[in-house]
Scaffold this active site. Structure first.
Site, PDB file in Angstrom:
ATOM      1  N   HIS A 176     -12.365 -20.113 -16.226  1.00 47.07           N
ATOM      2  CA  HIS A 176     -11.679 -19.651 -17.441  1.00 47.07           C
ATOM      3  C   HIS A 176     -11.999 -18.181 -17.764  1.00 47.07           C
ATOM      4  O   HIS A 176     -11.108 -17.383 -18.039  1.00 47.07           O
ATOM      5  CB  HIS A 176     -12.074 -20.493 -18.652  1.00 47.07           C
ATOM      6  CG  HIS A 176     -11.926 -21.972 -18.452  1.00 47.07           C
ATOM      7  ND1 HIS A 176     -10.947 -22.512 -17.667  1.00 47.07           N
ATOM      8  CD2 HIS A 176     -12.623 -23.029 -18.946  1.00 47.07           C
ATOM      9  CE1 HIS A 176     -11.050 -23.837 -17.690  1.00 47.07           C
ATOM     10  NE2 HIS A 176     -12.059 -24.159 -18.453  1.00 47.07           N
TER      11      HIS A 176
ATOM     12  N   ASP B 294      -6.320 -24.307 -13.935  1.00 49.27           N
ATOM     13  CA  ASP B 294      -7.271 -23.689 -14.840  1.00 49.27           C
ATOM     14  C   ASP B 294      -6.556 -23.732 -16.181  1.00 49.27           C
ATOM     15  O   ASP B 294      -5.646 -22.937 -16.438  1.00 49.27           O
ATOM     16  CB  ASP B 294      -7.568 -22.244 -14.438  1.00 49.27           C
ATOM     17  CG  ASP B 294      -8.610 -21.634 -15.360  1.00 49.27           C
ATOM     18  OD1 ASP B 294      -8.560 -21.915 -16.567  1.00 49.27           O
ATOM     19  OD2 ASP B 294      -9.463 -20.877 -14.877  1.00 49.27           O
ATOM     20  N   HIS B 295      -6.950 -24.673 -17.032  1.00 47.30           N
ATOM     21  CA  HIS B 295      -6.081 -24.939 -18.205  1.00 47.30           C
ATOM     22  C   HIS B 295      -6.037 -23.748 -19.163  1.00 47.30           C
ATOM     23  O   HIS B 295      -5.151 -23.670 -20.005  1.00 47.30           O
ATOM     24  CB  HIS B 295      -6.471 -26.242 -18.899  1.00 47.30           C
ATOM     25  CG  HIS B 295      -7.667 -26.149 -19.795  1.00 47.30           C
ATOM     26  ND1 HIS B 295      -8.940 -26.190 -19.316  1.00 47.30           N
ATOM     27  CD2 HIS B 295      -7.774 -26.017 -21.130  1.00 47.30           C
ATOM     28  CE1 HIS B 295      -9.788 -26.086 -20.332  1.00 47.30           C
ATOM     29  NE2 HIS B 295      -9.104 -25.977 -21.447  1.00 47.30           N
TER      30      HIS B 295
HETATM   31  C1  BG6 Z   1     -13.517 -27.294 -19.671  1.00 46.84           C
HETATM   32  C2  BG6 Z   1     -15.007 -27.355 -19.543  1.00 46.84           C
HETATM   33  O1  BG6 Z   1     -12.951 -26.705 -18.535  1.00 46.84           O
HETATM   34  O2  BG6 Z   1     -13.160 -26.525 -20.812  1.00 46.84           O
HETATM   35  C3  BG6 Z   1     -15.637 -27.921 -20.800  1.00 46.84           C
HETATM   36  O3  BG6 Z   1     -15.364 -28.162 -18.435  1.00 46.84           O
HETATM   37  C4  BG6 Z   1     -15.148 -27.176 -22.019  1.00 46.84           C
HETATM   38  O4  BG6 Z   1     -17.062 -27.878 -20.724  1.00 46.84           O
HETATM   39  C5  BG6 Z   1     -13.623 -27.075 -22.026  1.00 46.84           C
HETATM   40  O5  BG6 Z   1     -15.600 -27.873 -23.171  1.00 46.84           O
HETATM   41  C6  BG6 Z   1     -13.143 -26.205 -23.172  1.00 46.84           C
HETATM   42  O6  BG6 Z   1     -11.745 -26.223 -23.227  1.00 46.84           O
HETATM   43  P1  BG6 Z   1     -10.976 -25.710 -24.523  1.00 46.84           P
HETATM   44  O7  BG6 Z   1      -9.547 -25.724 -24.144  1.00 46.84           O
HETATM   45  O8  BG6 Z   1     -11.330 -26.662 -25.625  1.00 46.84           O
HETATM   46  O9  BG6 Z   1     -11.509 -24.336 -24.805  1.00 46.84           O
END
Ligand code: BG6
Length: 505
Positions: free
Chosen positions: A260, A197-198
């Protein structure tokens, strides 16, 4: 063998993985090109990779090592965070390999296994490998089967460690997540499975724990006695880009709420962990996820939205159903707002309002803890007209930082009080720019540190929150909002009914 001169407490010594290979499936995809390969370059540039390190790409291409190396170089040059240094690339690219084939191709996987074996002699890598599944979820089963069949997932057989990294979406509901968990845990040892989960790789997200548990200031008021409500916003100005095929079957709730946003909520609401070890943090996060109360009346307490054509940052953009490959009658949501609760003493009756959407006015992710008003205000009503609730706002991105909003006397002869802000900005407080989430997460996978990775129980508990919402939404149509607006009107009304409003993020 551990180095007796190396003290794990010594922060001056970087944590560096053992010699290993990173095998990336789906190496020509967006994620690999925009995030994974650049992150590997950034790690190399920061001196955080071991001297014996190989990137092994796998994709359905009739390519040699050089073709992959060219793609990887372009990806790193275009998307890396740190400056380009030719000597770093030269060192890294001397250890880039490619194996071509489809996921059904037994011969290709046999060749991959042989290549890994051969790295023992050619690159001094004694069996350690992490397999990164940057591929569509429907391909997980076949790739996992191939990794088992060839013995590549087997620690004992390889003589080193074998780990697997699984990208979200982790299932599409509880049932499919369970099946997937069983499948992955069957192929690999459960402790070797890393679910990404980045958001957990972001510095500002990790800082939630530092803010709460390293300070004495916030924790005493971090509860239902003092907190009125919590708002978590994840706004994106972009649309769905070229991901219609994926997005239209998923929608915002499955795409970002299930992972997230619930992870952010868990970090904000959890009790103090007994340590910062993976297990201790997981225990506390899981307690929160299991205590989340889903609205009784989903129609009242949730809003789904879909964007119509509109203007974002001065540019005319198409509506969701006009995007390429989206069916004209699609009912998929591109916005979701939901009122959740946490059933425990700390958070009894405190609403957690969570919203996320595409094509909103600007990109911003933040957590706002809104405090109750002072129980008594010994001022003339006119003097406190400009005084709102105290707020602590954690700006996850962009403009990373933390803001504390409170009332202050306006200089002058009257006792007039209005809101002012005290602001901490990463850019001002720290000299080093924060690493990208994927730099941190890839490094942790290679080191074997699972602290920032949700485990299967967390994933399943999160589906327990999202599934009832999805069930209740079946057959309903999303509310509309114009691209460039802060979501549908109904989301404002949801808060207005309770005498609240969304913070202007
Ligand atoms: C991803 C989603 O996990 O996170 C995308 O699948 C989204 O839809 C993205 O755009 C957003 O990541 P960040 O790091 O730019 O907030």
């Amino acid at each position: 063998m551990t180095n007796p001169l190396r003290d794990p407490q010594d922060r001056r010594l970087p944590r560096i993985p053992e010699p290993c290979a990173l095998v990336i499936f789906g190496v020509t995809g967006d994620l690999a090109r925009k995030k994974l390969i650049p992150a590997v370059y950034d790690l190399a540039n920061r001196g955080l990779l071991p001297p014996s390190f190989v990137v092994l790409g796998f994709a359905r291409r009739d390519w040699g090592d050089d073709d992959f190396s060219t793609l990887a170089r372009r990806a790193a040059q275009e998307h890396a965070r740190t400056p380009w240094r030719e000597e770093v690339w030269t060192r890294l690219s001397s250890n880039i390999r490619f194996v071509g084939g489809s996921f059904e191709d037994d011969a290709a996987f046999d060749q991959l296994a042989e290549t890994l074996d051969e790295l023992r002699d050619s690159a001094g890598i004694p069996g350690n490998a992490a397999f990164y599944l940057s591929i569509p979820p429907k391909a997980f089963p076949v790739v996992l089967k191939q990794l088992s069949r060839t013995g590549m997932a087997d620690n004992d057989k390889s003589g080193g460690w074998r780990r697997v990294v699984v990208e979200k979406p982790f299932g599409s509901d509880l049932e499919s997540a369970r099946q997937l968990n069983a499948l992955v845990d069957d192929a690999f040892t459960p402790r070797d499975v890393f679910r990404i989960d980045h958001y957990l790789g972001k510095e500002t997200v990790q800082n939630i724990l530092a803010l709460r548990f390293a300070n004495s200031l916030f924790e005493p008021v971090w509860n239902a006695n003092y907190v009125d409500s919590v708002q978590i916003t994840m706004a994106e100005d972009v649309g769905i880009g070229t991901r219609a095929g994926f997005y239209d079957t998923v929608g915002t709730a499955r795409d970002v709420l299930q992972n997230h946003l619930l992870q952010l909520m868990a970090l904000v609401a959890m009790e103090e962990p007994t340590s910062f070890q993976a297990d201790a943090i997981r225990t506390e996060k899981l307690k929160v996820l299991n205590a989340i109360v889903v609205p009784k009346d989903v129609k009242e307490d949730t809003v789904r939205g879909q964007y119509l054509t509109g203007w974002v940052a001065g540019e005319r953009v198409p509506g969701y159903t006009e995007e390429k490959d989206v069916p004209a009658d699609s009912k998929t949501e591109t916005y979701v707002a939901v009122r959740l609760g946490v059933q425990n003493r700390r958070w009894a009756r405190v609403p957690f309002y969570i919203r996320a959407g595409k094509r909103l006015p600007r990109r911003v992710t933040e957590v706002a803890v809104i405090f109750k008003q002072a129980p008594h205000l010994p001022f003339q009503p006119a003097d406190v007209e400009m005084l709102g609730n105290n707020q602590l706002v954690i700006r996850v991105q962009p403009d990373e930082g933390v803001m504390l909003k409170f009332g202050s006397k306006v200089p002058g002869t009257a006792m007039e009080v209005r809101d002012i802000a005290m602001d901490f900005q990463y850019g001002e407080a720290f000299t080093d720019a924060s690493p990208e989430a994927y730099e941190r997460l890839i490094l942790d996978v290679l080191i074997g540190d699972k602290t920032l990775f949700p485990d299967s129980a967390e994933v399943e508990a999160s589906w327990n929150v999202v599934d009832p919402l999805e069930d209740a939404w079946i057959g309903s149509s999303p509310e509309i909002y114009r691209a460039g607006e802060w979501g549908p009107r109904a989301a404002d009304q949801m808060l207005a009914r309770e005498g609240r409003h969304w913070r202007r993020a």
